[in-house]
Design a protein around this motif. Structure first.
Motif, short mmCIF file in Angstrom:
data_model
loop_
_atom_site.label_atom_id
_atom_site.label_comp_id
_atom_site.label_asym_id
_atom_site.label_seq_id
_atom_site.Cartn_x
_atom_site.Cartn_y
_atom_site.Cartn_z
N ASP A 50 45.14 50.03 45.37
CA ASP A 50 44.97 50.97 44.80
C ASP A 50 43.53 49.99 43.43
OD1 ASP A 50 45.85 52.82 45.75
OD2 ASP A 50 47.10 53.07 44.23
N SER A 51 44.60 48.54 43.49
CA SER A 51 43.51 47.91 42.45
C SER A 51 41.84 47.56 43.14
CB SER A 51 44.35 46.21 42.41
OG SER A 51 45.16 45.62 43.20
N ILE A 52 42.19 47.22 44.73
CA ILE A 52 41.31 46.74 44.82
C ILE A 52 40.31 48.00 45.40
CG2 ILE A 52 40.10 45.75 47.00
CD1 ILE A 52 41.80 43.60 45.29
N ARG A 53 40.44 49.32 45.29
CA ARG A 53 39.61 50.19 45.30
C ARG A 53 39.37 50.71 43.96
NH1 ARG A 53 41.19 52.89 50.28
NH2 ARG A 53 43.16 52.22 51.24
N MET A 54 39.70 50.33 43.14
CA MET A 54 39.63 50.57 41.26
C MET A 54 38.28 50.15 41.71
SD MET A 54 40.14 53.30 40.71
CE MET A 54 39.73 52.97 38.95
N GLU A 65 30.48 42.47 37.02
CA GLU A 65 31.77 41.39 36.87
C GLU A 65 32.94 41.92 37.15
OE1 GLU A 65 30.63 39.57 33.08
OE2 GLU A 65 28.71 39.53 32.89
N LYS A 66 32.80 43.29 36.48
CA LYS A 66 34.42 43.90 36.52
C LYS A 66 34.76 43.79 37.79
CE LYS A 66 36.89 47.43 34.99
NZ LYS A 66 37.14 49.39 34.19
N CYS A 67 33.65 44.67 38.80
CA CYS A 67 33.94 44.52 40.11
C CYS A 67 34.98 43.10 41.17
CB CYS A 67 33.09 44.81 41.03
SG CYS A 67 34.01 45.05 42.82
N VAL A 68 33.69 42.17 40.11
CA VAL A 68 34.76 40.52 40.71
C VAL A 68 35.83 39.43 40.08
CG1 VAL A 68 33.57 38.18 41.25
CG2 VAL A 68 32.38 39.54 41.60
N SER A 69 35.64 40.24 39.12
CA SER A 69 37.35 39.79 38.48
C SER A 69 37.95 41.04 38.99
CB SER A 69 37.10 39.70 36.44
OG SER A 69 36.85 41.10 36.48
N GLY A 70 38.13 41.52 39.21
CA GLY A 70 39.43 42.58 39.82
C GLY A 70 39.80 41.90 41.11
N THR A 77 38.72 35.92 47.59
CA THR A 77 38.64 35.01 47.50
C THR A 77 36.92 35.28 46.45
OG1 THR A 77 37.42 34.69 49.15
CG2 THR A 77 39.31 33.99 49.62
N ASN A 78 36.23 34.70 45.98
CA ASN A 78 34.73 34.40 45.16
C ASN A 78 34.07 34.80 46.03
OD1 ASN A 78 33.69 34.41 42.23
ND2 ASN A 78 32.70 33.57 42.79
#
Length: 90
Positions: A50-54, A65-70, A77-78
């Protein structure tokens, strides 16, 4: 203007409006799905938590930025995170 012509015009307008909304709605869902699929390819078949989905949803709303950091916080991987977040908005 005749009543039948007016009714036909109204019905045509409603059809176009509702048809456009129906076509636009699945596109938003597909963008989040594309992001999740990108991450799941890196996980090699594992299902994204779910954390990936969010995080992908944050990318859909425009918060790159929030997407990448999440995603990176979730173990992605980055490079994959940047790509997945990019596909969530296109």
């Amino acid at each position: 203007m005749r009543t039948s012509t007016r009714i036909a015009g109204v019905l045509t307008g409603l059809t176009l409006a509702l048809g456009g909304a129906a076509l636009a709605a699945p596109a938003a869902h597909a963008d989040v799905t594309a992001c999740i699929n990108q991450v799941e390819r890196e996980l090699q078949g594992g299902e994204a938590p779910d954390s990936i989905r969010m995080a992908c949803y944050a990318g859909l709303t425009g918060d790159h930025e929030k997407c990448v950091s999440g995603l990176t916080a979730g173990g992605v991987t980055n490079g994959t995170a940047v790509t997945a977040c990019r596909v969530s908005v296109t």
